[in-house]
Design a protein around this motif. Sequence first.
Motif, PDB file in Angstrom:
ATOM      1  N   ILE A 514     -24.337 -47.236  22.121  1.00  0.00           N
ATOM      2  CA  ILE A 514     -25.729 -47.227  22.564  1.00  0.00           C
ATOM      3  C   ILE A 514     -25.819 -46.454  23.870  1.00  0.00           C
ATOM      4  CG2 ILE A 514     -27.687 -48.618  23.341  1.00  0.00           C
ATOM      5  CD1 ILE A 514     -26.583 -50.905  21.603  1.00  0.00           C
ATOM      6  N   PHE A 515     -26.619 -45.394  23.883  1.00  0.00           N
ATOM      7  CA  PHE A 515     -26.827 -44.616  25.097  1.00  0.00           C
ATOM      8  C   PHE A 515     -28.319 -44.581  25.403  1.00  0.00           C
ATOM      9  CE2 PHE A 515     -27.834 -40.592  27.268  1.00  0.00           C
ATOM     10  CZ  PHE A 515     -27.079 -40.770  28.416  1.00  0.00           C
ATOM     11  N   TRP A 516     -28.673 -44.998  26.629  1.00  0.00           N
ATOM     12  CA  TRP A 516     -30.075 -44.966  27.042  1.00  0.00           C
ATOM     13  C   TRP A 516     -30.350 -43.643  27.752  1.00  0.00           C
ATOM     14  CZ3 TRP A 516     -33.995 -48.177  25.785  1.00  0.00           C
ATOM     15  CH2 TRP A 516     -33.642 -49.359  25.131  1.00  0.00           C
ATOM     16  N   ASN A 517     -31.342 -42.920  27.249  1.00  0.00           N
ATOM     17  CA  ASN A 517     -31.682 -41.599  27.767  1.00  0.00           C
ATOM     18  C   ASN A 517     -32.750 -41.706  28.853  1.00  0.00           C
ATOM     19  OD1 ASN A 517     -30.546 -39.411  25.570  1.00  0.00           O
ATOM     20  ND2 ASN A 517     -31.022 -41.386  24.647  1.00  0.00           N
ATOM     21  N   PHE A 518     -32.517 -40.985  29.937  1.00  0.00           N
ATOM     22  CA  PHE A 518     -33.522 -40.910  30.995  1.00  0.00           C
ATOM     23  C   PHE A 518     -34.645 -39.988  30.510  1.00  0.00           C
ATOM     24  CE2 PHE A 518     -35.643 -39.510  34.773  1.00  0.00           C
ATOM     25  CZ  PHE A 518     -35.625 -40.615  35.600  1.00  0.00           C
ATOM     26  N   ALA A 519     -35.884 -40.469  30.601  1.00  0.00           N
ATOM     27  CA  ALA A 519     -37.045 -39.670  30.189  1.00  0.00           C
ATOM     28  C   ALA A 519     -38.282 -40.296  30.830  1.00  0.00           C
ATOM     29  CB  ALA A 519     -37.174 -39.648  28.666  1.00  0.00           C
ATOM     30  N   GLY A 520     -39.470 -39.781  30.491  1.00  0.00           N
ATOM     31  CA  GLY A 520     -40.702 -40.383  30.981  1.00  0.00           C
ATOM     32  C   GLY A 520     -40.725 -41.876  30.680  1.00  0.00           C
ATOM     33  N   VAL A 521     -40.311 -42.219  29.467  1.00  0.00           N
ATOM     34  CA  VAL A 521     -40.038 -43.607  29.076  1.00  0.00           C
ATOM     35  C   VAL A 521     -38.638 -43.594  28.482  1.00  0.00           C
ATOM     36  CG1 VAL A 521     -40.756 -45.577  27.688  1.00  0.00           C
ATOM     37  CG2 VAL A 521     -42.485 -43.989  28.560  1.00  0.00           C
ATOM     38  N   GLN A 522     -37.695 -44.362  29.068  1.00  0.00           N
ATOM     39  CA  GLN A 522     -36.311 -44.270  28.594  1.00  0.00           C
ATOM     40  C   GLN A 522     -36.201 -44.773  27.159  1.00  0.00           C
ATOM     41  OE1 GLN A 522     -33.403 -47.149  30.132  1.00  0.00           O
ATOM     42  NE2 GLN A 522     -34.932 -47.775  31.656  1.00  0.00           N
ATOM     43  N   TYR A 523     -35.285 -44.173  26.399  1.00  0.00           N
ATOM     44  CA  TYR A 523     -35.136 -44.512  24.985  1.00  0.00           C
ATOM     45  C   TYR A 523     -33.660 -44.446  24.595  1.00  0.00           C
ATOM     46  CZ  TYR A 523     -34.672 -39.439  24.286  1.00  0.00           C
ATOM     47  OH  TYR A 523     -34.259 -38.136  24.346  1.00  0.00           O
ATOM     48  N   PRO A 524     -33.240 -45.235  23.576  1.00  0.00           N
ATOM     49  CA  PRO A 524     -31.831 -45.259  23.183  1.00  0.00           C
ATOM     50  C   PRO A 524     -31.536 -44.301  22.038  1.00  0.00           C
ATOM     51  CG  PRO A 524     -32.963 -47.075  22.130  1.00  0.00           C
ATOM     52  CD  PRO A 524     -33.998 -46.320  22.922  1.00  0.00           C
ATOM     53  N   THR A 525     -30.319 -43.778  22.022  1.00  0.00           N
ATOM     54  CA  THR A 525     -29.802 -42.999  20.901  1.00  0.00           C
ATOM     55  C   THR A 525     -28.381 -43.478  20.613  1.00  0.00           C
ATOM     56  OG1 THR A 525     -29.014 -41.281  22.439  1.00  0.00           O
ATOM     57  CG2 THR A 525     -31.156 -40.916  21.375  1.00  0.00           C
ATOM     58  N   THR A 526     -27.885 -43.109  19.444  1.00  0.00           N
ATOM     59  CA  THR A 526     -26.487 -43.403  19.117  1.00  0.00           C
ATOM     60  C   THR A 526     -25.615 -42.321  19.740  1.00  0.00           C
ATOM     61  OG1 THR A 526     -27.125 -44.466  17.044  1.00  0.00           O
ATOM     62  CG2 THR A 526     -24.837 -43.769  17.257  1.00  0.00           C
ATOM     63  N   GLY A 527     -25.044 -42.624  20.896  1.00  0.00           N
ATOM     64  CA  GLY A 527     -24.244 -41.639  21.608  1.00  0.00           C
ATOM     65  C   GLY A 527     -25.110 -40.674  22.392  1.00  0.00           C
ATOM     66  N   THR A 528     -24.435 -39.742  23.086  1.00  0.00           N
ATOM     67  CA  THR A 528     -25.128 -38.812  23.979  1.00  0.00           C
ATOM     68  C   THR A 528     -25.581 -37.524  23.304  1.00  0.00           C
ATOM     69  OG1 THR A 528     -23.003 -37.866  24.630  1.00  0.00           O
ATOM     70  CG2 THR A 528     -23.846 -39.663  25.974  1.00  0.00           C
ATOM     71  N   LYS A 529     -25.096 -37.274  22.089  1.00  0.00           N
ATOM     72  CA  LYS A 529     -25.414 -35.997  21.440  1.00  0.00           C
ATOM     73  C   LYS A 529     -26.591 -36.091  20.477  1.00  0.00           C
ATOM     74  CE  LYS A 529     -20.685 -34.243  21.848  1.00  0.00           C
ATOM     75  NZ  LYS A 529     -19.485 -33.728  21.138  1.00  0.00           N
ATOM     76  N   SER A 530     -26.897 -37.284  20.013  1.00  0.00           N
ATOM     77  CA  SER A 530     -27.992 -37.459  19.069  1.00  0.00           C
ATOM     78  C   SER A 530     -29.337 -37.323  19.772  1.00  0.00           C
ATOM     79  CB  SER A 530     -27.903 -38.837  18.404  1.00  0.00           C
ATOM     80  OG  SER A 530     -29.055 -39.094  17.628  1.00  0.00           O
ATOM     81  N   ASN A 531     -30.318 -36.734  19.084  1.00  0.00           N
ATOM     82  CA  ASN A 531     -31.684 -36.632  19.602  1.00  0.00           C
ATOM     83  C   ASN A 531     -32.607 -37.661  18.959  1.00  0.00           C
ATOM     84  OD1 ASN A 531     -31.322 -34.402  21.391  1.00  0.00           O
ATOM     85  ND2 ASN A 531     -31.209 -33.056  19.612  1.00  0.00           N
ATOM     86  N   LYS A 532     -32.087 -38.426  18.016  1.00  0.00           N
ATOM     87  CA  LYS A 532     -32.927 -39.390  17.304  1.00  0.00           C
ATOM     88  C   LYS A 532     -32.953 -40.716  18.046  1.00  0.00           C
ATOM     89  CE  LYS A 532     -33.579 -41.764  12.899  1.00  0.00           C
ATOM     90  NZ  LYS A 532     -33.033 -42.051  11.551  1.00  0.00           N
ATOM     91  N   ALA A 533     -34.160 -41.217  18.323  1.00  0.00           N
ATOM     92  CA  ALA A 533     -34.300 -42.514  18.979  1.00  0.00           C
ATOM     93  C   ALA A 533     -33.949 -43.623  17.988  1.00  0.00           C
ATOM     94  CB  ALA A 533     -35.729 -42.694  19.484  1.00  0.00           C
TER      95      ALA A 533
END
Length: 545
Positions: A514-533
Amino acid sequence: MTILSVLVQGAALYGATWVLWHSLRKLFTHGPLDNIPGPDSASFFTGNLAQLFKRSGWEFHDKIMTHGPVSKVHSLFGDKMLFVYDPKALHQIVVKEQYTYEETPIFLKINHLMFGPGLLSTLGEHHRHQRKMLNPVFHINHMRYMEPIFYEITHKLRGALIRQVENGSREIDVLGWMTRTALELVGQGGLGHSFDELDDDVPNPFAEALKSLVPVMAPMFLIVRLLPFVVNIGPASVRRWIVERLPLKNVQAARKLSDLMDKTSREILASKRKALVEGDEAVHRQVGAGKDIMSVLLQANMHASDEDRLPDAELLGHMSTFLFAAMETTSGALVHILHMLAEHPVEQEKLRQEILKAQVDGGDIPYDELVALPYLEAVCRETLRLHSPVTALSRRTQKDMVLPLSSPIRGTDGSMINEVPVPKDTDVMIGIMACNKNPALWGPDANEWKPERWLSPLPESITEAHVPGVYSNLMTFLGGGRACIGFKFSQLEMKVVLSVLLSTFKFEMSSKEIFWNFAGVQYPTTGTKSNKAEMFLRVSLHKST
């Protein structure tokens, strides 16, 4: 030569001229922010912006905090901006002088383009007028009417998940289900419309579209800041014509999502207007029986004076804003809570036992009892403290200001600074996450998830700081006239969903990262390479079920 190529060349020439003039001006001038400490600029052209808005930018945001509660960050072409999490300074920015520290033009224009003239894209008296009409429908007394609707939706979710795991535990995309549920909660409770029966594992197309909006928009924030002139070209019809022809995948995806939200909002508004014309019986036949936020707002709008009445464009803007903002932040907060509980099984079981005890004969917990459950409240507060869905917001000064500080900071020249002169047109970043995690306020364990901290009196360092947030000494829902208008709606949603799910299911960490991405509203993806929430947890029936 086509019209598009002429416009593109004109925009490029304008942009090049603007960049050259701006760069030369910054090279030969000095300002009052030069003495404020902060990280070194990574690039003259983009400053620290690429680091600030990077998907994995958590480390850089932690680094900013080491420079103190007010620090200097480098923006485009030598511009300087402030990053602020000092409580006294925040009080001036979001409360005392909130109409001097206004939303940035880029933020307003992007939100106007995406959602229309709703709360996120208006300023000053216009914004105050909109909130005046909307405040009554978000009053706590009205939230009581929402609870039965929320329980009915959540029981559908419960049934669907039982069918998923009745033969044994499974790894499930919890974000997908929470997104669908949050959409249905805001759909029925907010708009009086049902989007999803929650009866199968087939993704809801509309929910999937909304869930993709933040990942689509996140990479474009830096692009938009680099090209401020694009959003100023001609009237809306011209900008629309240009956008439709831009060969950028993310731009086209965002345009289609905006069109989808607008189309959906128009259909719902027409349906609700028709019911109101047909009378009370038709209203009560609708989803929500006329108690949803939009039905109440429409009735109030019909009886409002001409000067107070909201035009259709603003009603549609509010609807699109509700759809996205309420769904995105609530689903993200719910998933983060489940993530924390999966990582902390002892705390999960403690919360489960509190919920089971409050459920008389296994039934739903009444409103007053639900909102008063101490450990449920502690878990929600602590997760919203440590993992605020929105991590930072920007403001721009409308005139020269002097920013007061709770305590002095040391300037780059070694002198002590008690207040910071802030020139007109300076961008100021409100460090929501930084304030919520400030060790000077919350203690040395500020970066740890500890719900128990809320079960005893908070330290004087936080209570005496007077953090200007509307919720629990936190900046999570902001404060002042632009505080989140629906935070009580969101809190009730979360507590209803958690009370039903935790009394039925056990949540554990899955094999997927589980990787939480920094953004306007943070969102999780499977790992750091995936773009799918998405976010997978292992879900099983609890022995009490």
